[in-house]
Design a protein around this motif. Structure first.
Motif, PDB file in Angstrom:
ATOM      1  N   ILE A   1       0.730  -1.048   0.240  1.00  0.00           N
ATOM      2  CA  ILE A   1       0.511   0.155  -0.145  1.00  0.00           C
ATOM      3  C   ILE A   1       0.854   1.105   0.246  1.00  0.00           C
TER       4      ILE A   1
ATOM      5  N   ASP B   1       1.685  -6.501   3.571  1.00  0.00           N
ATOM      6  CA  ASP B   1       0.628  -5.764   2.179  1.00  0.00           C
ATOM      7  C   ASP B   1       0.692  -6.353   1.476  1.00  0.00           C
TER       8      ASP B   1
ATOM      9  N   GLU C   1      -1.177  -8.742  -0.200  1.00  0.00           N
ATOM     10  CA  GLU C   1      -2.567  -8.546  -0.436  1.00  0.00           C
ATOM     11  C   GLU C   1      -3.706  -7.395  -1.326  1.00  0.00           C
ATOM     12  N   ASN C   2      -2.274  -6.378  -0.670  1.00  0.00           N
ATOM     13  CA  ASN C   2      -2.937  -5.350  -1.383  1.00  0.00           C
ATOM     14  C   ASN C   2      -2.445  -4.519  -2.624  1.00  0.00           C
TER      15      ASN C   2
ATOM     16  N   GLU D   1      -7.479  -4.570  -2.637  1.00  0.00           N
ATOM     17  CA  GLU D   1      -7.205  -5.087  -2.301  1.00  0.00           C
ATOM     18  C   GLU D   1      -7.771  -6.237  -2.690  1.00  0.00           C
TER      19      GLU D   1
END
Length: 163
Positions: A92, A102, A104-105, A118
């Protein structure tokens, strides 16, 4: 009849207001041009956003299916990222040191505006140690599902068009 043409040609009552009419016309045309420029700029940004979301959707749908199947899948995609757009998978904004928490972002940036998303898939670069940046231009992307030493499945993104 002769009297009418003489008075018509010598009548100068409207001549005093002519410069003011020109100024008002120039101001009105200038305001319209400014409004049209803003509208065109907004349309271009909307088109870039639409294309970027389409690219992300294509990558994400493949990555989610690959992640659900487990390690060992490979998919190759041709994408063309618009100029002025940058797509980052696995992190992110302003938090680049937090990978893999993070992973999955993703986010994309268009003209300084960032949009975060996401995914159910975890993303990584080809060395499985960080996030992946997709810059403007044409790319041949390879997505590969791999399992790390902890057993977590990552989708490795690799740009085959870059040396």
């Amino acid at each position: 009849m002769n009297n009418f043409s003489e008075t018509f040609l010598k009548n100068e009552r409207a001549a005093d207001a002519l410069p003011m009419r020109m100024v008002v016309a120039v101001i009105a045309i200038g305001a319209l041009l400014i409004l049209m420029t803003g509208a065109v700029s907004s349309l271009i940004e909307s088109e870039e956003t639409y294309i970027t979301r389409t690219i992300i959707s294509e990558i994400e749908s493949n990555a989610e299916q690959m992640s659900a199947k487990g390690a060992g899948s490979i998919v190759t995609l041709d994408v063309n990222v618009p100029s002025g757009v940058e797509i980052i998978f696995g992190v992110i904004p302003e938090n680049q040191n937090s990978w893999p928490s993070d992973a999955e972002n993703y986010y994309f940036e268009i003209n300084g505006k960032q949009t975060i998303g996401e995914s159910s898939a975890s993303y990584s670069n080809k060395t499985l140690n960080g996030y992946f940046i997709l810059s403007p231009g044409p790319h041949v992307l390879t997505l590969e599902s791999v399992r790390d030493q902890n057993g977590k499945i990552f989708i490795i993104l690799c740009d085959k068009s870059q040396p």
